[in-house]
Design an enzyme around this catalytic site. Structure first.
Site, PDB file in Angstrom:
ATOM      1  N   ASP A 252       0.837  -1.198   0.000  1.00 16.85           N
ATOM      2  CA  ASP A 252       0.000   0.000   0.000  1.00 16.85           C
ATOM      3  C   ASP A 252       0.871   1.247   0.000  1.00 16.85           C
ATOM      4  O   ASP A 252       2.026   1.223   0.435  1.00 16.85           O
ATOM      5  CB  ASP A 252      -0.938   0.012   1.201  1.00 16.85           C
TER       6      ASP A 252
ATOM      7  N   GLU B 267       0.196  -1.056   5.908  1.00 15.75           N
ATOM      8  CA  GLU B 267       1.262  -0.517   6.762  1.00 15.75           C
ATOM      9  C   GLU B 267       1.163   0.986   6.937  1.00 15.75           C
ATOM     10  O   GLU B 267       1.468   1.525   8.003  1.00 15.75           O
ATOM     11  CB  GLU B 267       2.633  -0.894   6.175  1.00 15.75           C
TER      12      GLU B 267
END
Length: 379
Positions: free
Chosen positions: A84, A145
């Site tokens: 991400d 994250e």
């Protein structure tokens, strides 16, 4: 064959990385992150057994790849990365993938798709050369994250517990160094709830949530000191300019070098809650990253190996603790030898100037390949 002499080619690696960068994958767009996982799964499926792990809590899924090995299932090496990014879909129009001499730009290219790709290429080169790592290798790519890993922390910790070593190809430090410890981080959700009224005809009857939040934000950021920092990165409030706002929300982050400092900072933050002049200010804890202290013998032994490899590659690999969290916080705090920031060199992460040094793709590929061959081996 000496892993340092494997035929890594930075230009070829950049070509392979390009589809990853042009597949935008912001954390909060689960479908976009899953599309990125599809690309990584395709690249890894040529070498490893692939497992797709469904997402939860509204996030995308994870990808786990286990590489064939005679000791499959024994404690080995975990390569841990996230797919991400902080960049919303559409960022490519402002920050397109483009190369300018020795650097290349793109959303997420530094944090941390470049490092992830270097790790995949390292495994590809080892496999092509018929080199077998002393320990089995697993790759785990996760989707969340950048928001503190709320949905995959348990998955990461469970997987890490099965391994002897964790390698995290987050971006290298400014000097190209690695990370052997990280500070503690806490997130907070802030809500101010006031009383609406017509801003023209009944202004005095309203109690502005936005005004309260603005005052609190100044208080929060003024609490920053040497022991603990505070910052507010998100704020949302109001719906109509002619209406006194009744609701305002914000998100804050605090970082400290020790858990004790963070605990004191959390207490100071929570003490700001209360009612003032008809406006309620509430604070709830978000996700927390534990302190990963830079004093583990296993981590330092692994760093010594990496430093020797880097010297053979022609550079000095420094090491130290770092602010800014990563999933290495979790594995390091568990006591598992963890070496972080083994990824690419670059600048501008999380900005519209994010870029990498192209040559560092091959440099980091060689470093990771050699490290995997040394861990668990002799000498």
């Amino acid at each position: 064959m000496d892993p340092l002499k494997l035929p890594f080619d930075a230009d070829d690696m950049l070509s392979g990385l390009r589809p990853w960068i042009e597949c935008e994958s912001p954390t909060h767009d689960a479908a976009a992150v899953d599309r990125m996982m599809d690309l990584a799964a395709h690249d890894l499926a040529q070498m490893a057994e692939i497992e797709r792990i469904p997402g939860r809590m509204g996030f995308g899924g994870s990808l786990r790849a286990r590489f064939p090995h005679p000791r499959q299932g024994a404690p080995g090496i975990l390569i841990l990365g996230h797919m991400d990014t902080v960049h919303p879909v559409g960022t490519l129009s402002k920050l397109p993938f483009r190369r300018e001499g020795d650097i290349c730009f793109g959303p997420g290219i530094m944090d941390m798709k470049g490092g992830n790709y270097a790790a995949v290429e390292a495994l590809r080169q080892l496999q092509r050369a018929g080199l077998e790592t002393p320990l089995p290798v697993t790759v785990l790519f996760t989707p969340d994250e950048e928001v503190g890993t709320p949905s995959t922390r348990e998955l990461i910790e469970a997987e890490a517990a099965r391994h002897k070593y964790v390698l995290v190809p987050e971006p290298a430090r400014d000097d190209g160094g690695a990370v052997i410890g990280r500070y503690a981080i806490a997130r907070f959700n802030l809500i101010a709830e006031g009383q609406p009224s017509h801003a023209g005809a009944r202004l005095s009857e309203g109690r502005s949530a936005i005004a309260m939040m603005a005052r609190k934000l100044l208080e929060i950021e003024a609490m920053t000191g040497e022991d603990c920092t505070f910052s507010v990165g998100v704020i949302r409030g109001g719906e109509w300019v002619n209406c006194v706002s009744s609701l305002c929300k914000a998100e804050a982050l605090s970082m400290a070098k020790t858990q004790e400092d963070l605990d004191r900072g959390v207490a100071r933050m929570m003490a700001l809650a209360g009612d003032e002049n008809g406006v309620e200010f509430r604070i709830t804890r978000g996700v927390t990253r534990p302190v990963w202290a830079p004093d583990q013998s296993g981590t330092m032994a692994m760093y010594d190996i990496a430093k020797d490899i880097a010297r053979d590659l022609g550079f000095d690999l420094t090491a130290g603790s770092a602010g800014g969290g990563s999933d290495g916080n979790f594995t390091g705090a568990m006591g598992i030898p963890t070496l972080d920031s083994l990824g690419v060199r670059g600048k501008g992460l999380h900005t519209l100037t994010e870029h990498i040094e192209v040559a560092s793709l091959a440099e980091r590929g060689r470093l990771l390949a050699a490290l995997m061959m040394r861990l668990g081996g002799q000498g």
